[in-house]
Each structure stands twice: as structure tokens, then as C-alpha cells.
Design an enzyme around this catalytic site. Structure first.
Site, PDB file in Angstrom:
ATOM      1  N   GLY A 447       0.792  -1.227   0.000  1.00 55.06           N
ATOM      2  CA  GLY A 447       0.000   0.000   0.000  1.00 55.06           C
ATOM      3  C   GLY A 447       0.818   1.267   0.000  1.00 55.06           C
ATOM      4  N   HIS A 709      11.412  -4.106   6.844  1.00 59.72           N
ATOM      5  CA  HIS A 709      11.853  -3.513   8.098  1.00 59.72           C
ATOM      6  C   HIS A 709      13.370  -3.519   8.230  1.00 59.72           C
ATOM      7  CE1 HIS A 709       7.601  -4.064   9.039  1.00 59.72           C
ATOM      8  NE2 HIS A 709       7.765  -3.116   9.949  1.00 59.72           N
TER       9      HIS A 709
END
Length: 772
Positions: A447, A709
Site C-alpha cells: 500500500g 523492516h
């Protein structure tokens, strides 16, 4: 000690405190160090000043015993791995070269080595770094951080209590290291670990520590007899040590259950227990085991995870009952205050009367001090505080903000049919494939795209009136155009608009929904240097107007490929907010779901063919006790279906989850009835794909092949290898290719390279399938 003397001895303390500083100074210093703008000495100096400021604030408020060792550059479980020498082989060279470099390599990885896996800390939105252990692990003690920070507090003239992650919880949180058999049980290393804890405790005692706190929150979960025996053995051995501080074993987040009698009988000097929410059952449970004669009880009667003012009268009643169950009763929050913002007084945009309903970390410490004073000196000593507290509670209960009759009427009218799609998945998928025309192994992202400094500056300029709305929106349109163009050139199949207008995936929606409050300075650590501002769910929820339709439809005008509509799901809207405590969570979830249902239906009406409703917190919010899970999952999955079930069969519904253990909620994932689910899988080497296959999950899935991450860029070969591993569990016609999570925190150079490699990997594996 009599109940009267126990009351007179009552003291105030906390388990831990927010680390970041009022202006997120720690975040800025750590990220400056990563970028080479701040050297190690400057980073350490900033951290030391933040610790001193925290301790002084606590002491000035009236806290009698400050915690040490809870401060961390990144994560306290990672700190524990360093303390016991559990440094993975791939990180040792960096750690030997420079301990700080090695520490951050474990946390974030480098281009050459992967970081430790990250997952949620019990049922919170805090993430910890998972220890990697194996039968060959050798533990060695390194008490430098714990002793050093304790001595810093002593130098300020303070009474301090070092706080450590307990040995049983540490091992129960660990996983087998790469290359170690999957059935290896880290708890078998307990006898090897306990001498290391004994050495650290001896060092703390030598430094002058009277008490040390060992946190064992894992014991509030359902534990096997073998695990309970391990806890009994651990504290029998640690309690038998002669060269140690007094031991305070702490639990929080829920009730101890079968672990309570184990710890009550252990040869330790104190227990710290949660008495909020479902853990209020500790009151009766303590009486049932005969109390804690001869021990100190630290009573967590102030909720350390939510931001509503405490009911001081109710808490005093609980504390009064506890006086007969322990030799000494002290007052604390239910857990570390790490999970709440620092100071409500900094919020200038919240109406003053509403602000009086709120208690952040500083306000909670005052509540704790007030309760300790009331317990020690009687209610007359705090009569003014009790009167003000009663007025604040009454103000909130009677406020029209909390109740909207129209919302309650709509919620009451919901039927079972409202939470069911009109056709089963097998029929829907045929219609969706015909409409979308996607290739085998379709590629997409989750997204968000990088939130650049320019975007953040544009939002700040808009808030400060340095640019007008038209100028800001022109900047957003330009960013969306760049994101769409990049995705088309890269070859992604299902596109996103990149979310440049969004500050946070929950806050953005909360600011547009009636019933929510937003903060300006309510930062809470999620992981490392990632901080979020959870909104406050204060009243009944409704959507006054569309929230995402405008930018999603604009993006679709720029491309012929499908652009996903992007929403945050109802469970995550609750989990990453501070929720109201005056009605059941399921009722609140249904209100949020109906507001989001309106948004889903408006997106479809505007021509959006793929709509993603993210629920990364579904597993996170799972109750810690198995007996409580069925009821939670029933309302949580219903809320998702209520959000999404109103669309046509040929509209494809996606959902997304990340950074949690999914094996025990696969049936709930199935019950969501989403057409496609994307999940974190890169760090765990496709474990979730195997879990889905083991369950017989019948729908489409995208286990991530790119760990977002970490700043490292995975090569196309690496992504292809993960994709092949995914294909061992999920057939190609149902497998998607995507990153683990959104790309908001990444920079554009690494994003471009990583997504190009992801698309290349999908192309390579498609060709392999075609040729097989």
C-alpha cells in the site's frame, strides 16, 4: 507485618517509562547515528540525559523507587540477548568490531546479513527482536548496561530497582536459530542460562542494588506443566543464591492462572501483579492461594496500556483488600508505561474538559503517587484528588460525545446476512479473474510508498499555513503520478496510489471519523525508532463523508492497471488506538466496521475493482489466554466481514497482516473470507505459507518475499528462492508476489531496487513454471 503497618509502608513505583523524550530526542539521535550525522559518544550522551530526565521527573512526582535498565536504544529483549551473550554467529564479527554496530546489525541487518526476526510483544503493538538459540548456544554474562544505568540513578541520589526480562520469558520468546531443527525447545537451555542471570544479579548487588525486578509476562499465558516446572526450578535456584538483591518477579497483561501458586511459593521476596481488566481476577486468586505472607506485593492498579483516568476510589478499595494478603503492598501501573504517551499536558488542541479524562505516563505516575499516599495516610489525605477524580469520571460518563443514538440504532439493526458475501469464494474468484485479467503470480505492494522529507514538509507547511490547500493537493497529485509511473515501468500488476496524503494508517482515518480524538504529541514506540500517535476512541463512531475515494479514483485515471483502494480494518483501528473502556470491544468494533463499510461501498461505486482492508492487528489483539479467544475471534472476524461483505462478487477483497505468529489463528484468517491475503514471511522463511497449507487454506495468498523492516536490498535470486519455497505450500494459481509490509519507512533508492528485484523474481519463476 499487620495490614495497618503494610498500609503505612506503601510506596509508589513503576515498571518502566517511555524512552523517547518529549521531542522524540532518542529517535532523532539514533537515526542520526545511522546516517553518520551523530557519533556514538553523542548518541550515548543523549540517551544518558533522557534517562536522567525520566528519573528526575519520576522522583519529583513522588515515585519512591525508580526503574533502571528498562531504557533501550532499540528493544529491551535485544538488550537481554546482549546481556546473556546470545549474539547470532552472523552478527558476531560486527559486535566484536564495535558493540554498537553489532547491536544495530542484529536489529536492522546490513546489506550482507539479515536481522533478527521481529514480532509483537504479547498482545501489544510493541515489537521485539526474537532471540535465536540452539543446542550449541553458549551464554556469557555482560552486565555492563544494567550496572551502568543503575549507578547513574544512584549518582542522582535516587532509590533504584534494576529491571530485567526474566529467564523463563526470555527462553519462551526465543526461536530455533537458522539451521537448527524446528522442534528444538529453547527452554531446554534454562540450566545453562541461570548461572548467567546469577552473575548479573551478583554484579547488581555489588553495585548496591537492594531489589531487582525480573519480568515474566510469558507466565500469564497458558503454560504446560513442564513450563511451569521450569519456572519453579528457575526461581528456586535464583532464590537460593546468597549473593543477589531481593527479587521481585513481575507479571502483566493478564492473570497468572496456574503460575500464581508457583510464584507465590517461590523463595523470592516479592511479586508484581496486574489488577486491571481480566487480571482483576488476581484479587480472588491471591486469596485462594493464601496470599503472599512474608512477601512484598507490587499492585498494578493503574492501567499502563490505556489513557483514561483511573477510578481512584475503586483502586483504593482493591488496595485495601490486598493489605491483608501481603506483608507490604506498594502501588504501580499494571505494566511498563512504555505503552502510553509521555504527557497529556502537551496536548493543546484537545478541549480542556476532555483532557481531564486522559492520563498519559506523567499523569499516571501522579495517580500512582496519590493512591500510595491514600493507602498510607488514609482518604482524608487525598480528599481533594478524590473529589476531582469523581467529577472527571462523571463528566465523561454524561458527555454527549460518548453516545450517538443514530449510530447505536444502526448497529442494533445489523443481521447475520450483513456479514456474508453474496457468493462463495469459488464463484467469486472466477468473476474476479475475468474482470482483472492478471497473470500467474501477480505482483503488487502492500500500500504505502516512501514518505519522503518533502511530503512531511508539505504536511507541516499546510498545518502552519505556509501553503494553502490547493498547493498541498498539487504536491499530492504529483507524488501519486510519480508512484503510478514507477509501478508501471517496473512491471507491477496491481498498483497502489502510495498513500502520500496519509500520516499513519490508523490516525489518517481516525481524524475523519466522528467519535475519535487525535493527539499532537501522543507518541508511542512501535519498534526501534518507529513511533506512532494512537488516536483516542472516545465515543460512538460514524463516517461523515468519504475518506479515500478521491485520491484512489484520481490514481486510477493515470493507469489502465487496477489500483487498489486501501483501508485499515476495524480490529486494527481498535488495536492501534486507545479504546474506550466503557463498553465491550465487540460493540465498538461493529460501529467502526459500519463506518468502513460505507467507505468500501463508495470505493466500489467509483469503479475500484480491488479493495484492501488491512488487519495486521488481528493476531496481536488475540487474548493471551486460550479460554478468552473464541469470543474475541467471533466479533473480530464478524467486524471484518461486516466491513467488506457489501461488494459485488467481481470486486476482489484483499487483507494484510504482518509481524506476528499466525499459526494459531489460521482458522480465523479463513473466517475473514477475504479473496486474497498478504502476510509477512521473509524473515520467517515462509513459515506462514506452510501454516496456511497445513490448514488447507482455500484462497489466494501473498507471503512476503521482501523484508521492508531492514534497509538491505534483497537480490532477485533471493526473492525467487523465497517464492519457490512459497510454491511448495501454495499452488501457483493462488500465489501472489509482494513485500512483507508497506514501504512508508523505506527510502526511494532501496524501494526501487527491491521492487525491481521482486518483479524480476516473479518473472523468472513464471518462466520456470511455464517450462516445467
Amino acid at each position: 507485618m499487620t495490614a495497618k503497618s503494610a498500609a503505612a509502608a506503601a510506596r509508589a513505583t513503576v515498571y518502566g517509562y517511555p524512552r523517547q523524550g518529549q521531542g522524540r530526542e532518542l529517535k532523532k539521535a539514533v537515526e542520526g547515528y545511522w546516517k553518520g550525522r551523530v557519533d556514538a559518544d553523542a548518541l550515548r550522551a543523549t540517551a544518558a540525559e533522557l534517562r536522567r530526565a525520566n528519573w528526575r521527573q519520576l522522583a519529583e512526582t513522588g515515585v519512591h523507587e525508580v526503574p533502571t535498565g528498562d531504557f533501550s536504544y532499540y528493544d529491551h529483549v535485544l538488550d537481554t540477548s546482549v546481556m546473556v551473550g546470545a549474539i547470532p554467529a552472523r552478527h558476531r564479527a560486527a559486535a566484536e568490531r564495535d558493540p554498537l554496530e553489532g547491536y544495530f546489525a542484529m536489529a536492522r541487518g546490513t546489506q550482507d546479513v539479515a536481522p533478527l526476526e521481529m514480532t509483537k510483544w504479547f498482545d501489544t503493538n510493541y515489537h521485539y527482536l526474537v532471540p535465536e538459540l540452539g543446542p550449541d548456544t553458549v551464554f556469557t554474562a555482560d552486565s555492563g548496561k544494567q550496572v551502568g544505568e543503575f549507578r547513574e540513578a544512584l549518582a542522582l541520589g535516587l532509590t533504584a530497582r534494576p529491571v530485567l526480562v526474566g529467564p523463563v520469558t526470555y527462553l519462551l520468546l526465543a526461536k530455533p536459530a537458522p539451521g537448527v531443527a524446528a522442534d528444538f525447545d529453547p527452554l531446554t537451555l534454562l540450566d545453562r542460562l541461570l548461572p548467567v542471570y546469577a552473575e548479573v544479579l551478583a554484579d547488581l548487588r555489588a553495585a548496591g542494588a537492594e531489589w531487582a525486578q525480573l519480568d515474566e509476562p510469558a507466565l500469564v499465558q497458558d503454560r504446560t506443566p513442564a513450563e511451569l516446572n521450569a519456572a519453579e526450578r528457575a526461581y528456586r535456584e535464583l532464590g537460593a543464591l546468597t549473593d543477589r538483591p531481593k527479587l521481585l518477579v513481575a507479571s502483566y497483561f493478564d492473570r497468572l492462572g496456574d503460575a500464581l501458586p508457583v510464584l507465590a511459593k517461590a523463595p523470592v521476596e516479592g511479586l508484581a501483579l496486574d489488577f486491571t481488566g481480566s487480571a482483576a481476577a488476581h484479587l480472588d486468586a491471591l486469596a485462594a492461594v493464601g496470599g503472599l505472607p512474608g512477601k512484598r506485593l507490587l499492585a498494578g492498579v493503574v492501567d499502563g496500556r490505556n489513557i483514561w483516568v483511573n477510578d481512584l476510589t475503586k483502586s483504593l478499595a482493591t488496595l485495601g483488600t490486598l493489605l491483608g494478603l501481603a506483608d507490604r503492598v506498594d502501588v504501580a501501573a499494571s505494566c511498563s508505561l512504555l505503552h502510553v504517551p509521555l504527557d497529556a499536558a502537551a496536548e493543546r488542541d484537545i478541549e480542556p474538559q476532555i483532557l481531564r479524562w486522559l492520563a498519559f505516563a506523567r499523569q499516571k505516575t501522579r495517580e500512582i503517587v496519590t493512591l500510595a499516599k491514600g493507602l498510607a495516610q488514609g482518604t482524608d489525605a487525598i480528599s481533594a484528588q478524590l473529589a476531582a477524580n469523581r467529577a472527571d469520571l462523571a463528566s465523561r460518563a454524561g458527555s454527549p460525545i460518548t453516545r450517538d443514538p443514530a449510530v447505536r440504532a444502526r448497529t442494533a439493526a445489523v443481521t447475520d446476512a450483513d456479514a456474508r458475501r453474496s457468493q462463495p469464494y469459488g464463484e467469486r474468484t472466477t468473476a474476479q479473474r475475468a474482470r482483472l485479467g492478471l497473470p500467474l503470480l501477480p505482483t503488487t505492494t502492500i500500500g504505502s510508498f516512501p514518505q519522503t522529507a518533502e511530503l512531511r514538509t508539505a504536511r507541516a507547511d499546510l498545518r502552519a499555513n505556509r501553503i494553502d490547500t490547493a498547493g498541498y493537493e498539487e504536491r499530492i497529485r504529483a507524488e501519486i503520478g510519480e508512484v503510478i509511473s514507477f509501478q508501471e515501468k517496473t512491471g507491477l500488476d496491481v498498483l497502489v496510489h502510495g498513500e502520500p496524503e496519509r500520516n499513519d494508517m490508523v490516525q489518517y482515518f481516525a481524524e475523519q471519523l466522528n467519535g475519535y480524538l487525535a493527539t499532537q504529541h501522543g507518541w508511542v514506540q512501535s519498534y526501534g525508532t518507529r513511533y506512532v500517535r494512537p488516536p483516542i476512541l472516545a465515543g460512538d463512531i460514524s463516517r461523515p463523508e468519504p475518506m479515500t475515494v478521491r485520491w484512489t479514483t484520481y490514481a486510477q485515471t493515470l493507469t489502465s492497471r487496477p489500483v487498489k483502494g486501501m483501508l485499515t480494518g476495524p480490529v486494527t483501528m481498535l488495536a492501534w488506538s486507545f479504546v474506550r473502556d466503557d463498553q465491550p470491544l465487540g460493540d465498538t468494533a461493529r460501529q467502526v466496521a459500519l463506518a468502513l463499510r460505507d467507505e468500501v461501498n463508495d470505493l466500489e461505486a467509483a469503479g475500484t475493482s480491488v479493495i484492501q482492508v488491512d488487519e495486521p492487528a488481528l493476531r496481536e489483539t488475540l487474548p493471551l489466554r486460550v479460554a478468552d479467544r473464541e469470543a474475541y475471534l467471533a466479533w473480530a472476524t464478524e467486524a471484518f466481514r461486516l466491513t467488506t461483505a457489501g461488494v459485488r462478487p467481481d470486486t476482489q477483497i484483499h487483507t494484510h497482516m504482518c509481524y506476528a505468529e499466525f499459526g494459531d489463528i489460521v482458522q480465523a484468517i479463513d473466517d475473514l473470507d477475504a479473496d486474497v491475503i498478504s502476510l509477512e514471511a521473509a524473515r520467517s522463511h515462509m513459515q506462514v505459507a506452510r501454516e496456511l497449507a497445513g490448514h488447507g487454506y482455500p484462497r489466494e495468498a501473498g507471503p512476503g518475499v521482501y523484508d521492508i523492516h531492514s534497509p538491505r536490498v534483497p537480490g532477485a535470486d533471493e526473492a525467487a528462492a523465497l517464492l519457490r519455497k512459497g510454491l511448495e505450500a501454495i499452488p501457483p494459481e493462488r500465489l501472489w508476489v509482494n513485500p512483507d509490509c508497506g514501504l512508508k519507512t523505506r527510502g526511494w533508492p532501496e524501494t526501487r531496487a527491491s521492487l525491481e528485484h521482486l518483479v524480476a523474481a516473479a518473472r523468472t519463476v513464471r518462466e520456470e513454471l511455464a517450462g516445467s
